[in-house]
Scaffold this motif. Sequence first.
Motif, short mmCIF file in Angstrom:
data_model
loop_
_atom_site.label_atom_id
_atom_site.label_comp_id
_atom_site.label_asym_id
_atom_site.label_seq_id
_atom_site.Cartn_x
_atom_site.Cartn_y
_atom_site.Cartn_z
N UNK A 27 0.83 -1.20 0.00
CA UNK A 27 0.00 0.00 0.00
C UNK A 27 0.87 1.26 0.00
N UNK A 28 1.94 1.25 0.77
CA UNK A 28 2.83 2.40 0.84
C UNK A 28 3.67 2.52 -0.44
N UNK A 29 4.11 1.37 -0.99
CA UNK A 29 4.87 1.39 -2.24
C UNK A 29 4.03 1.99 -3.36
N UNK A 34 2.78 6.37 -7.19
CA UNK A 34 1.87 7.33 -7.79
C UNK A 34 2.39 8.77 -7.61
N UNK A 35 3.24 8.97 -6.60
CA UNK A 35 3.85 10.28 -6.38
C UNK A 35 5.13 10.46 -7.19
N UNK A 36 5.52 9.41 -7.95
CA UNK A 36 6.70 9.52 -8.80
C UNK A 36 7.95 8.90 -8.22
N UNK A 37 7.84 8.13 -7.13
CA UNK A 37 9.00 7.54 -6.49
C UNK A 37 9.13 6.06 -6.79
N UNK A 38 10.16 5.46 -6.20
CA UNK A 38 10.40 4.03 -6.38
C UNK A 38 11.25 3.54 -5.23
N UNK A 45 6.67 11.05 -1.28
CA UNK A 45 5.51 11.67 -0.65
C UNK A 45 6.04 12.72 0.32
N UNK A 46 5.99 14.01 -0.03
CA UNK A 46 6.72 15.02 0.75
C UNK A 46 6.29 15.11 2.20
N UNK A 47 4.99 14.94 2.48
CA UNK A 47 4.54 15.08 3.87
C UNK A 47 5.14 13.99 4.76
N UNK A 48 5.23 12.76 4.24
CA UNK A 48 5.81 11.66 5.02
C UNK A 48 7.32 11.83 5.10
N UNK A 49 7.96 12.23 3.99
CA UNK A 49 9.41 12.41 3.98
C UNK A 49 9.83 13.49 4.96
N UNK A 50 9.05 14.58 5.05
CA UNK A 50 9.37 15.66 5.99
C UNK A 50 9.31 15.16 7.43
N UNK A 51 8.28 14.38 7.75
CA UNK A 51 8.14 13.84 9.10
C UNK A 51 9.30 12.90 9.43
N UNK A 52 9.71 12.09 8.45
CA UNK A 52 10.83 11.17 8.68
C UNK A 52 12.12 11.93 8.94
N UNK A 53 12.37 13.01 8.17
CA UNK A 53 13.59 13.79 8.40
C UNK A 53 13.58 14.43 9.78
N UNK A 69 -1.47 14.22 -1.16
CA UNK A 69 -2.16 14.17 -2.45
C UNK A 69 -2.01 12.78 -3.05
N UNK A 70 -3.12 12.27 -3.63
CA UNK A 70 -3.10 10.96 -4.29
C UNK A 70 -3.99 11.07 -5.54
N UNK A 71 -3.39 11.50 -6.64
CA UNK A 71 -4.17 11.72 -7.85
C UNK A 71 -5.11 12.90 -7.67
N UNK A 72 -6.40 12.68 -7.96
CA UNK A 72 -7.41 13.73 -7.82
C UNK A 72 -7.93 13.84 -6.40
N UNK A 73 -7.50 12.96 -5.51
CA UNK A 73 -7.98 12.94 -4.13
C UNK A 73 -6.86 13.32 -3.18
N UNK A 74 -7.27 13.65 -1.96
CA UNK A 74 -6.34 13.77 -0.84
C UNK A 74 -6.57 12.59 0.08
#
Length: 468
Positions: A27-29, A34-38, A45-53, A69-74
């Motif tokens: 689910x997280x992958x 979808x956010x452009x990562x791998x 996912x910037x919000x999660x990455x910021x919290x991790x840092x 953000x996840x496509x057209x939804x939040x």
Amino acid sequence: MNAIDPAMPLAIGRLDPEGRLTDAESRLIELNERAGGAVGAPLAVPQIATLARLARRLGIAISRNVIAADGDEDLELWVRAEPTDEGVRLEVSGWKPRAGWRAPASEPEREGDFFRSAADWLWETDAALRITFLSIEAGARYGFDSSAMLGQPLTRLFSLEQDESGNLPILTAVAAQARFDGQKAELRGTGRMVRLGASPRTDPGGRFAGFVGATTMIDGTAPAPTPDAPLPPLAAPFGGFPDSFSQRLDRALRGPLSKIIANANSISAQTEGPVKPDYADYANDIANAGRHLLGLVDDLVDLQAIERDDFTTLQEPIDLADVARRAGGLLAVRAAQSDVRIDKPPIEETFPVTGEFRRALQVLVNLIGNAVRYSPRGGMVWIRLERDGSMAHVIVADQGKGIAKEDQVKIFEKFGRVDPSEPGGSGLGLYIARRLARAMGGDLTVDSAPGMGARFVFTLPWRRTDDS
């Protein structure tokens, strides 16, 4: 580890010390892709990455609600980031879709937003309506100990009044887990009326978690705002700024600064768990800087008010001994931290005068705060009351280094500082205090000499009673 609600899907992932996603549940992958990562690349996912840092930098586990953000939804997520030897371990739950578009606010909602933006001070509660946050300036302005109210029921601070239908809007809002405006109440112990409004908070499971609220004074000193109330005229009494400037600045800065101070204090006190000593010290510095900035905002608002041609104060019957005791109580914690004792008037002493309660309290908080700041460790600040015919005097004396004769005029000037290198305020406090004292029909003077401490005398008109 925090307990996870089994109804909320949980996805676990791991980041390396550089913030790259090393492995995760599907689910997280998928969200990261979808956010452009791998996998093997920095978390996308910037919000999660910021919290991790942040968790890795502070060296503590952090849990927080985020909107991603996840496509057209939040997506509304609850993220727990815990630093490990290998990087950061993530736990992501919640996964509740949120519409990315929000309908325009209704008229009542817009009025409620206006009410909060124009509020005198802010507060928050938990689900049991216990106070968890108060704007730092609230107690100093209205005569109660803000820190002592934390953890107390909201009704300890406010005496709630029924509306025309015999209901309490706040209780109706609790039952409906909805926002409310227009709850009238008395600020206990002052006889002053306020209007309360608040929006509900929810926890990650969608359960009611308390209110984020605002207070507006509605007595004669601070009439309740209305959405159609015009802004003050664009006169420029000082510095070229229009009258409305300080009000807008106050609204823009007071709430955020109060939040910064409260959160920094929480980190410094380590109420949410241990942090590295250096970070606790940094948080304490942030809180002190926030208090300094909030004091500057207060000074600016007061300065612009007192320099208006039409500025007046209320002529209220007040007990100057009670005001002095309240001011001393508000500064008791600061004095204890500086190892300074405040000798207040005895509880049975009364001193009837005419003035404005809030402004008299403001003057005395300034005088006593200065006395504490400049007193040596182990020193004493005395507060004494005297009468001289038709005038009443409250004397604030300290054991500080004193003020030279040639500097005694300067300290009452606008932005006047004897030694700008010393820690202190904006240089406006005594200027404002004297202007307030004179507006109430009294005065503020000083008697001091180098090495002999300072003795400030605040004077107000004596009020005759049956016993005097």
